[in-house]
Design a protein around this motif. Structure first.
Motif, short mmCIF file in Angstrom:
data_model
loop_
_atom_site.label_atom_id
_atom_site.label_comp_id
_atom_site.label_asym_id
_atom_site.label_seq_id
_atom_site.Cartn_x
_atom_site.Cartn_y
_atom_site.Cartn_z
N ARG A 49 15.34 7.20 -23.63
CA ARG A 49 14.79 6.01 -24.47
C ARG A 49 15.60 6.31 -25.72
O ARG A 49 15.98 5.24 -26.61
CB ARG A 49 13.26 6.19 -24.90
CG ARG A 49 12.58 5.73 -23.77
CD ARG A 49 11.03 5.61 -24.13
NE ARG A 49 10.25 5.04 -22.95
CZ ARG A 49 9.25 5.59 -22.49
NH1 ARG A 49 8.91 6.81 -22.69
NH2 ARG A 49 8.52 5.01 -21.46
N GLU A 50 16.04 7.36 -26.19
CA GLU A 50 16.57 7.75 -27.43
C GLU A 50 18.16 7.22 -27.25
O GLU A 50 18.96 6.64 -28.09
CB GLU A 50 16.70 9.24 -27.68
CG GLU A 50 17.65 9.56 -28.83
CD GLU A 50 17.23 9.64 -30.09
OE1 GLU A 50 15.88 8.85 -30.09
OE2 GLU A 50 17.67 9.89 -31.01
N ARG A 53 18.06 3.42 -27.91
CA ARG A 53 17.77 3.28 -28.97
C ARG A 53 19.06 3.50 -30.04
O ARG A 53 19.22 2.76 -31.02
CB ARG A 53 16.63 4.30 -29.72
CG ARG A 53 16.13 3.85 -31.03
CD ARG A 53 14.76 4.65 -31.45
NE ARG A 53 15.37 6.14 -31.73
CZ ARG A 53 16.16 6.47 -32.77
NH1 ARG A 53 16.40 5.52 -33.72
NH2 ARG A 53 16.29 7.51 -32.95
N ARG A 61 19.82 -0.48 -21.31
CA ARG A 61 18.29 -0.65 -21.38
C ARG A 61 17.73 0.01 -20.17
O ARG A 61 18.46 0.33 -19.02
CB ARG A 61 18.26 -2.22 -21.30
CG ARG A 61 18.81 -2.97 -19.76
CD ARG A 61 18.62 -4.42 -20.22
NE ARG A 61 19.53 -4.97 -19.11
CZ ARG A 61 19.00 -5.63 -17.92
NH1 ARG A 61 17.44 -5.73 -17.91
NH2 ARG A 61 19.50 -6.08 -16.99
#
Ligand code: SF4
Length: 66
Positions: A49-50, A53, A61
Motif C-alpha cells: 500500500r505504501e 501511495r 495499484r
C-alpha cells in the motif's frame, strides 16, 4: 483469490521507488522497470500500500485476482 500488485506500464518511468519500498516483492530489470515477484502476501500488504501511495507516477495499484 489473492492480492496482486499491477503496474500501469505507460505511466511507469522506471524510477525504482517501488523496489526501495517493497524490496521483498519488487525487483528491477536492467532498465529500472519493476518486476513483481508474485502475489502480495499478508505480511507485505502494508508495504505494498505504501508503494502504491508513493509511486511518483501513480502507476501502481492493488487488485484482487489470481
Ligand atoms: S515507483 Fe512507480 S514509476 Fe517508479 S518504477 Fe515503480 S511503478 Fe514505475
Amino acid at each position: 483469490m489473492s492480492t496482486q500488485l499491477r503496474v500501469d506500464w505507460p505511466e511507469c518511468k522506471a524510477r525504482g521507488l517501488c523496489h526501495e519500498v517493497l524490496p521483498d516483492l519488487v525487483e528491477l530489470d536492467p532498465w529500472g522497470y519493476p518486476i513483481v515477484r508474485g502475489p502480495v502476501t499478508d505480511d507485505l500488504l502494508a508495504d505494498a500500500r505504501e508503494a502504491v501511495r508513493t509511486c511518483p507516477r501513480a502507476a501502481l495499484r492493488l487488485v484482487e485476482g489470481r
